[in-house]
Design a protein around this motif. Sequence first.
Motif, PDB file in Angstrom:
ATOM      1  N   GLY A 154      14.409 -40.393  27.343  1.00 16.44           N
ATOM      2  CA  GLY A 154      15.472 -40.176  26.165  1.00 16.44           C
ATOM      3  C   GLY A 154      15.088 -40.758  24.882  1.00 16.44           C
ATOM      4  O   GLY A 154      14.269 -39.857  24.411  1.00 16.44           O
ATOM      5  N   PRO A 155      15.315 -41.698  24.203  1.00 11.23           N
ATOM      6  CA  PRO A 155      16.044 -42.798  24.843  1.00 11.23           C
ATOM      7  C   PRO A 155      17.587 -42.935  25.073  1.00 11.23           C
ATOM      8  O   PRO A 155      18.155 -44.070  25.301  1.00 11.23           O
ATOM      9  N   ASN A 156      18.117 -41.791  25.103  1.00  6.05           N
ATOM     10  CA  ASN A 156      19.599 -41.731  25.097  1.00  6.05           C
ATOM     11  C   ASN A 156      20.002 -41.240  26.408  1.00  6.05           C
ATOM     12  O   ASN A 156      19.590 -39.977  26.853  1.00  6.05           O
ATOM     13  N   ASN A 157      20.933 -41.887  27.086  1.00  3.67           N
ATOM     14  CA  ASN A 157      21.102 -41.599  28.568  1.00  3.67           C
ATOM     15  C   ASN A 157      22.590 -41.937  28.946  1.00  3.67           C
ATOM     16  O   ASN A 157      23.316 -41.209  29.962  1.00  3.67           O
ATOM     17  N   ASN A 187      16.269 -34.258  24.604  1.00  9.71           N
ATOM     18  CA  ASN A 187      17.050 -35.420  24.409  1.00  9.71           C
ATOM     19  C   ASN A 187      17.953 -35.359  23.157  1.00  9.71           C
ATOM     20  O   ASN A 187      19.059 -35.563  23.160  1.00  9.71           O
ATOM     21  N   THR A 191      13.137 -47.161  36.061  1.00 10.29           N
ATOM     22  CA  THR A 191      13.155 -47.677  34.779  1.00 10.29           C
ATOM     23  C   THR A 191      12.635 -48.905  35.133  1.00 10.29           C
ATOM     24  O   THR A 191      12.227 -49.932  34.049  1.00 10.29           O
ATOM     25  N   GLY A 233      18.502 -46.829  26.802  1.00 12.94           N
ATOM     26  CA  GLY A 233      17.222 -45.939  27.276  1.00 12.94           C
ATOM     27  C   GLY A 233      16.215 -46.799  27.186  1.00 12.94           C
ATOM     28  O   GLY A 233      15.918 -47.825  27.159  1.00 12.94           O
TER      29      GLY A 233
END
Length: 499
Positions: free
Chosen positions: A304-307, A180, A378, A299
Amino acid sequence: MRWELDWLENRARLSPNKRAIIDEDTNKSWTYEGLNNRSSSVASWLKSQGIKKGDRVALLSPNDISYFDLLFACGKIGAIFVPLNWRLSLHELIEILKDCTPILLGVHQKFKNRFTSLQAVVPSSIIVGGHMYEEMMTLLDGSKQMESISESDPLAMIYTGGTTGKPKGVVLSHQSIQWNAINTILSWNLSDEDVTINYMPMFHTGGLNALSLPILMIGGTVVIGDQYSGEKVVNSIKQYNCTIILLVPTMYHLLIQSDEFQKSAFPSMKIFLSGAAPCPLQVYEAFQKKGLAFKEGYGLTEAGPNNFYIQPGDAQIKRGSVGKPMLFNAVKLEKEDGQEAQVNEVGEILIKGKHSFSHYWNNELATIETKKGGWVHTGDLARKDEEGFHYIVGRKKDMIITGGENVYPLEIEHWLAAHPFVDEVAVIGLPDQKWGELVAAFIVTKNSYRIDEEELKFYCEQKLGRYKIPKKFIQIEELPKTHVGKIDKKKLKELSIQT
């Protein structure tokens, strides 16, 4: 430990005298060498206390240097770091501790009033933070041999609510956290000149993984913020020459209304980021008027929280878009029939990448359900336009996001339904300019008994964290239902406009 996994030690070798961490309240700072020495000392101490590879080490603390001490120390010896949400009630915290069974619990001095109750669950509990904790750091020996670690070994476990309201421990491996950070650095063009101030709670993946760890990996500086206010953040951005910041919409709501925001030009800032919930368009407008770059991201703890990444210019043109998938992850939108959604069709967001979570703690069934076919399902819905820009449109289930916190209605409904004078109850999220959504409870009482709102709030406080307590209690004669007997929450939202 494999050398490539202990990236803090490597960063300390490359940038020993660069400031890594600054505490906003005290202005105390730690270099990379100092940060690595602290975590090595804590790692040795944990080993001396009998902490072994795979054991859990929990922490209950406001944003504080102790998060980094324990996270990196656990990484060096193969233990699993478990940050706890201090906003939860004592009952909720105890349930989580019983689930993850930590060998050691650190409790910050600000939460000393909870120490005795928590120590009853985790006998090996210590107080962290403050002068005594810092003095202990100078006495610890960091020379003990560390463990051999693999990428698949768990590093952290962050609890997130489930659809039933029962928290699930999301296990993040060394690989998950490292990739990540790598993905974020390369996709977002971070550098060692970047400085962020972190007001996001560090028990959240947003507080640890969104910006803090990526910026530390690349050699930048992280300012630890705690108590947030519009005035405070403006002054700190100026003081520390911050270049990038992540806030939730509630924080931006307070920021753009402050006099300090109107007066400041923010010359050091490259970008303002928003996450955790959809951001009101008036926030975009406030930043556009000042000529400041602003954009949203998406995210979750499990991925991630980065996507996504979006250029600031595109973010103003395509307001509400989170952009396109980043360099080292894939995203697809899946319709109910299992087919991939086409342009402007809505589908569930599925994510794949080395940054995705390992498994849910003690919950194999939920793990299988969420990681079907190697994709993280998700439960969130989105669409993408002709150019591939993604827009979050809602959630498959009725989860409420209020002030950046996830709230699950069923948990609140079960507790309110146990009240002796409550007959039926339904909880929904209602739009709110400040909180994004507020929690509203529709209640049918027994024999039309009128319950005082303060009594209901006090009742909720006995079991629920403060942010879960409904801000609106609406007592009605009957809950609307569908033809199959289910509570019609759509009609409840319509009803809320009339009340």
